[in-house]
Scaffold this motif. Structure first.
Motif, mmCIF file in Angstrom:
data_model
loop_
_atom_site.group_PDB
_atom_site.id
_atom_site.type_symbol
_atom_site.label_atom_id
_atom_site.label_comp_id
_atom_site.label_asym_id
_atom_site.label_seq_id
_atom_site.Cartn_x
_atom_site.Cartn_y
_atom_site.Cartn_z
ATOM 1 N N GLY A 70 21.257 29.417 -19.703
ATOM 2 C CA GLY A 70 21.977 31.006 -20.233
ATOM 3 C C GLY A 70 23.209 30.719 -21.028
ATOM 4 O O GLY A 70 24.181 28.884 -20.891
ATOM 5 N N SER A 73 29.015 34.833 -19.808
ATOM 6 C CA SER A 73 29.493 36.187 -20.378
ATOM 7 C C SER A 73 31.006 36.581 -19.804
ATOM 8 O O SER A 73 31.467 37.072 -20.610
ATOM 9 N N SER A 81 28.881 35.127 -14.405
ATOM 10 C CA SER A 81 27.577 36.192 -15.356
ATOM 11 C C SER A 81 27.113 35.351 -16.501
ATOM 12 O O SER A 81 27.486 34.985 -17.523
ATOM 13 N N GLU A 83 24.185 34.917 -19.130
ATOM 14 C CA GLU A 83 23.209 36.084 -20.253
ATOM 15 C C GLU A 83 22.187 35.184 -20.601
ATOM 16 O O GLU A 83 22.261 33.878 -21.320
ATOM 17 N N ILE A 84 20.445 35.251 -19.614
ATOM 18 C CA ILE A 84 19.927 34.509 -19.871
ATOM 19 C C ILE A 84 18.319 35.166 -21.227
ATOM 20 O O ILE A 84 17.678 33.954 -21.546
ATOM 21 N N ALA A 85 18.675 36.248 -21.642
ATOM 22 C CA ALA A 85 18.736 36.372 -23.036
ATOM 23 C C ALA A 85 18.715 37.988 -23.266
ATOM 24 O O ALA A 85 19.839 38.200 -22.613
ATOM 25 N N ASN A 87 20.735 40.871 -23.109
ATOM 26 C CA ASN A 87 21.256 42.143 -21.993
ATOM 27 C C ASN A 87 20.094 42.478 -20.658
ATOM 28 O O ASN A 87 19.832 42.866 -20.919
ATOM 29 N N VAL A 88 19.917 40.916 -20.764
ATOM 30 C CA VAL A 88 19.688 40.262 -19.268
ATOM 31 C C VAL A 88 21.106 39.716 -18.861
ATOM 32 O O VAL A 88 21.187 37.888 -19.702
ATOM 33 N N GLU A 89 21.625 39.979 -17.807
ATOM 34 C CA GLU A 89 22.843 39.288 -17.032
ATOM 35 C C GLU A 89 22.046 38.648 -15.692
ATOM 36 O O GLU A 89 22.081 39.731 -15.235
ATOM 37 N N ILE A 90 22.514 37.744 -15.310
ATOM 38 C CA ILE A 90 22.341 37.267 -14.144
ATOM 39 C C ILE A 90 23.472 36.956 -13.349
ATOM 40 O O ILE A 90 24.666 36.062 -14.450
ATOM 41 N N LYS A 91 23.921 36.980 -12.427
ATOM 42 C CA LYS A 91 25.517 36.138 -11.673
ATOM 43 C C LYS A 91 24.709 35.383 -10.490
ATOM 44 O O LYS A 91 24.532 35.491 -9.678
#
Length: 109
Positions: A70, A73, A81, A83-85, A87-91
């Motif tokens: 990703g 961001s 954070s 962004e893997i797609a 509007n899809v973020e993971i922390k």
């Protein structure tokens, strides 16, 4: 008598090369080999990883320790954070980021 008496032998002559030193020489050699083959490369890799995490910026493309690819961001001191797609973020923890990718790699996947 059936059994002959056993007498102690005379002590062996001292080695001219220092017997005590020669006994420890193999252990010293093994330690030197371990240092150059195991310890030193591990310290170098840890130093490079620490420098990479310190230089991490918003917009960098990364791979996490779990294999997730990703783009960074947001960055905090301990977390990032990713962004893997759209509007899809993971922390994730910063220490969980294992590799920084060249720009444009995420688009090619």
């Amino acid at each position: 008598m059936l059994i002959s008496p056993a007498y102690a032998q005379a002590p062996a002559a001292a080695s001219p090369f220092g017997g005590d030193l020669m006994a420890f020489l193999p252990m010293v050699a093994i330690f030197v080999v371990f240092y150059f083959l195991l310890i030193r490369p591990q310290q170098k890799r840890a130093k490079e990883t620490k420098a990479m995490l310190a230089a991490l910026q918003k917009g960098d493309e990364v791979i996490t320790a779990g294999g997730i690819v990703g783009k960074v961001s947001k960055l905090d001191e301990a977390y990032a954070s990713v962004e893997i797609a759209p509007n899809v973020e993971i922390k994730v923890q910063r220490s969980a980021i294992s590799l920084m990718l060249p720009k444009g790699t995420v688009k090619n996947l």
